[in-house]
Design a protein around this motif. Sequence first.
Motif, mmCIF file in Angstrom:
data_model
loop_
_atom_site.group_PDB
_atom_site.id
_atom_site.type_symbol
_atom_site.label_atom_id
_atom_site.label_comp_id
_atom_site.label_asym_id
_atom_site.label_seq_id
_atom_site.Cartn_x
_atom_site.Cartn_y
_atom_site.Cartn_z
ATOM 1 N N LEU A 1 -18.046 12.288 -56.196
ATOM 2 C CA LEU A 1 -17.269 11.058 -56.194
ATOM 3 C C LEU A 1 -17.550 10.301 -54.892
ATOM 4 C CD1 LEU A 1 -13.897 12.482 -57.570
ATOM 5 C CD2 LEU A 1 -15.657 11.220 -58.834
ATOM 6 N N PRO A 2 -17.229 9.000 -54.835
ATOM 7 C CA PRO A 2 -17.531 8.226 -53.622
ATOM 8 C C PRO A 2 -16.917 8.857 -52.372
ATOM 9 C CG PRO A 2 -16.909 6.758 -55.420
ATOM 10 C CD PRO A 2 -16.661 8.155 -55.907
ATOM 11 N N ALA A 3 -17.713 8.905 -51.315
ATOM 12 C CA ALA A 3 -17.268 9.507 -50.055
ATOM 13 C C ALA A 3 -16.375 8.538 -49.294
ATOM 14 C CB ALA A 3 -18.478 9.878 -49.205
ATOM 15 N N PRO A 4 -15.553 9.043 -48.369
ATOM 16 C CA PRO A 4 -14.752 8.162 -47.511
ATOM 17 C C PRO A 4 -15.661 7.246 -46.689
ATOM 18 C CG PRO A 4 -14.008 10.446 -47.342
ATOM 19 C CD PRO A 4 -15.293 10.478 -48.089
ATOM 20 N N SER A 5 -15.124 6.123 -46.277
ATOM 21 C CA SER A 5 -15.883 5.199 -45.440
ATOM 22 C C SER A 5 -15.945 5.726 -44.010
ATOM 23 C CB SER A 5 -15.222 3.824 -45.443
ATOM 24 O OG SER A 5 -13.966 3.885 -44.779
ATOM 25 N N ALA A 6 -16.826 5.132 -43.214
ATOM 26 C CA ALA A 6 -16.933 5.521 -41.805
ATOM 27 C C ALA A 6 -15.613 5.283 -41.078
ATOM 28 C CB ALA A 6 -18.064 4.749 -41.134
ATOM 29 N N LEU A 7 -14.925 4.201 -41.398
ATOM 30 C CA LEU A 7 -13.633 3.918 -40.765
ATOM 31 C C LEU A 7 -12.591 4.969 -41.136
ATOM 32 C CD1 LEU A 7 -13.311 0.026 -41.069
ATOM 33 C CD2 LEU A 7 -13.675 1.387 -38.996
ATOM 34 N N GLN A 8 -12.601 5.396 -42.396
ATOM 35 C CA GLN A 8 -11.673 6.433 -42.825
ATOM 36 C C GLN A 8 -11.956 7.756 -42.112
ATOM 37 O OE1 GLN A 8 -12.505 5.932 -47.062
ATOM 38 N NE2 GLN A 8 -10.370 5.321 -47.423
ATOM 39 N N ASP A 9 -13.232 8.069 -41.948
ATOM 40 C CA ASP A 9 -13.579 9.308 -41.245
ATOM 41 C C ASP A 9 -13.192 9.238 -39.764
ATOM 42 O OD1 ASP A 9 -14.481 10.799 -43.350
ATOM 43 O OD2 ASP A 9 -16.604 10.316 -43.065
ATOM 44 N N LYS A 10 -13.333 8.069 -39.138
ATOM 45 C CA LYS A 10 -12.907 7.921 -37.743
ATOM 46 C C LYS A 10 -11.408 8.134 -37.609
ATOM 47 C CE LYS A 10 -16.398 4.952 -35.638
ATOM 48 N NZ LYS A 10 -16.648 3.651 -34.944
ATOM 49 N N ALA A 11 -10.665 7.588 -38.572
ATOM 50 C CA ALA A 11 -9.208 7.757 -38.547
ATOM 51 C C ALA A 11 -8.830 9.218 -38.750
ATOM 52 C CB ALA A 11 -8.569 6.877 -39.620
ATOM 53 N N LEU A 12 -9.546 9.903 -39.636
ATOM 54 C CA LEU A 12 -9.294 11.322 -39.868
ATOM 55 C C LEU A 12 -9.559 12.124 -38.603
ATOM 56 C CD1 LEU A 12 -8.789 13.821 -41.661
ATOM 57 C CD2 LEU A 12 -11.202 13.686 -42.359
ATOM 58 N N LEU A 13 -10.649 11.817 -37.914
ATOM 59 C CA LEU A 13 -10.993 12.525 -36.689
ATOM 60 C C LEU A 13 -9.910 12.324 -35.622
ATOM 61 C CD1 LEU A 13 -12.931 14.132 -34.895
ATOM 62 C CD2 LEU A 13 -14.167 12.003 -34.453
ATOM 63 N N ARG A 14 -9.489 11.093 -35.424
ATOM 64 C CA ARG A 14 -8.446 10.823 -34.424
ATOM 65 C C ARG A 14 -7.164 11.591 -34.743
ATOM 66 N NH1 ARG A 14 -10.190 5.416 -34.954
ATOM 67 N NH2 ARG A 14 -8.415 4.984 -36.307
ATOM 68 N N GLU A 15 -6.774 11.581 -36.021
ATOM 69 C CA GLU A 15 -5.526 12.247 -36.402
ATOM 70 C C GLU A 15 -5.637 13.756 -36.276
ATOM 71 O OE1 GLU A 15 -1.483 12.152 -37.808
ATOM 72 O OE2 GLU A 15 -2.851 10.835 -36.696
ATOM 73 N N ALA A 16 -6.776 14.320 -36.613
ATOM 74 C CA ALA A 16 -6.961 15.770 -36.489
ATOM 75 C C ALA A 16 -6.827 16.208 -35.032
ATOM 76 C CB ALA A 16 -8.322 16.173 -37.052
ATOM 77 N N VAL A 17 -7.445 15.462 -34.123
ATOM 78 C CA VAL A 17 -7.354 15.798 -32.702
ATOM 79 C C VAL A 17 -5.917 15.621 -32.213
ATOM 80 C CG1 VAL A 17 -8.110 15.158 -30.377
ATOM 81 C CG2 VAL A 17 -9.770 15.241 -32.250
ATOM 82 N N ARG A 18 -5.262 14.544 -32.645
ATOM 83 C CA ARG A 18 -3.875 14.292 -32.221
ATOM 84 C C ARG A 18 -2.954 15.427 -32.676
ATOM 85 N NH1 ARG A 18 0.883 13.081 -33.816
ATOM 86 N NH2 ARG A 18 0.277 13.027 -36.019
ATOM 87 N N VAL A 19 -3.087 15.827 -33.939
ATOM 88 C CA VAL A 19 -2.233 16.891 -34.476
ATOM 89 C C VAL A 19 -2.484 18.209 -33.747
ATOM 90 C CG1 VAL A 19 -1.826 18.324 -36.526
ATOM 91 C CG2 VAL A 19 -1.923 15.829 -36.741
ATOM 92 N N PHE A 20 -3.751 18.517 -33.498
ATOM 93 C CA PHE A 20 -4.073 19.775 -32.814
ATOM 94 C C PHE A 20 -3.514 19.777 -31.395
ATOM 95 C CE2 PHE A 20 -6.538 22.908 -30.568
ATOM 96 C CZ PHE A 20 -6.717 23.924 -31.502
ATOM 97 N N MET A 21 -3.685 18.680 -30.688
ATOM 98 C CA MET A 21 -3.193 18.612 -29.310
ATOM 99 C C MET A 21 -1.666 18.657 -29.278
ATOM 100 S SD MET A 21 -5.747 18.706 -27.284
ATOM 101 C CE MET A 21 -4.836 18.344 -25.768
ATOM 102 N N ALA A 22 -1.007 18.062 -30.273
ATOM 103 C CA ALA A 22 0.450 18.119 -30.334
ATOM 104 C C ALA A 22 0.926 19.553 -30.522
ATOM 105 C CB ALA A 22 0.961 17.237 -31.476
ATOM 106 N N ALA A 23 0.154 20.353 -31.250
ATOM 107 C CA ALA A 23 0.543 21.735 -31.512
ATOM 108 C C ALA A 23 0.164 22.673 -30.370
ATOM 109 C CB ALA A 23 -0.102 22.218 -32.806
ATOM 110 N N PHE A 24 -1.003 22.450 -29.738
ATOM 111 C CA PHE A 24 -1.518 23.430 -28.789
ATOM 112 C C PHE A 24 -1.743 22.897 -27.373
ATOM 113 C CE2 PHE A 24 -3.047 24.796 -33.031
ATOM 114 C CZ PHE A 24 -2.427 26.045 -33.093
ATOM 115 N N GLY A 25 -1.505 21.615 -27.169
ATOM 116 C CA GLY A 25 -1.641 21.068 -25.823
ATOM 117 C C GLY A 25 -0.559 21.593 -24.900
ATOM 118 N N ARG A 26 -0.742 21.455 -23.617
ATOM 119 C CA ARG A 26 0.226 21.980 -22.657
ATOM 120 C C ARG A 26 1.586 21.323 -22.800
ATOM 121 N NH1 ARG A 26 -0.730 26.775 -20.940
ATOM 122 N NH2 ARG A 26 0.787 26.384 -19.288
ATOM 123 N N GLY A 27 1.614 20.129 -23.332
ATOM 124 C CA GLY A 27 2.899 19.469 -23.541
ATOM 125 C C GLY A 27 3.450 19.673 -24.926
ATOM 126 N N GLY A 28 2.708 20.479 -25.791
ATOM 127 C CA GLY A 28 3.120 20.668 -27.172
ATOM 128 C C GLY A 28 4.251 21.647 -27.319
#
Length: 226
Positions: A199-226
């Motif tokens: 099926l059609p793949a996500p756009s480059a913009l969608q993948d950039k948004a996914l990358l930003r959110e994945a890093v944000r969620v991980f840092m919120a869970a495991f960052g020193r301030g998490g």
Amino acid sequence: MARRPSVPPPVDKTTTAEKPPLRRGRPRDPERLRRILEAARSHFHAHGFERANLDAIAHDAGVSKMTVYSHFSSKEGLFEAVIGSRTDGVVAARPGAAALDPQRPEAALAAVGAQFLSLMRDDDTIGQFRTMYAAAATQPEACAVFYRQGADRLMNELADYLRSAQSAGSLQVPQPRQAADLFLAMFLGDGHIRGLLRLPAPSALQDKALLREAVRVFMAAFGRGG
């Protein structure tokens, strides 16, 4: 060199006893090795592990079958090298490249995520996933190689980085291997499923948004301030 007609090659039935022994001699030619891996990747992608034929691979690489065996002891070894070459550099640095900085986990995770996402969107990679899923019941050895040089290797390498970040005090990761699994799994959702189903793949913009959110969620869970 002219390529053979696009028809499935015969199944390679070379037994372990028939395989020539490895020989010591001159250092490996990097260009020759690259050609072998490229030809093997093409044949494994087109025909799957079982039907890929070493004679055809050697022909397309412009080498002899003996030369293939001088680099790889078996078809399984060649397949493992092909899969390993696809995951090189996703987490662990390639020779000459800068290692990920344990003091800057956000930047490191963004780099790892971008490399992993690019790999998972690659047509060759998606095709290999389809092939391995279809072969799971009949080719367990090939599937084990695919897992070992793919998901298992990447999770272990990312877990090693997370341990170094914890030692540096930039992350709090009680279970690094599990955390690595969670981070990489965030890129195997909707877009990956769509790719597997052609099926059609996500756009480059969608993948950039996914990358930003994945890093944000991980840092919120495991960052020193998490």
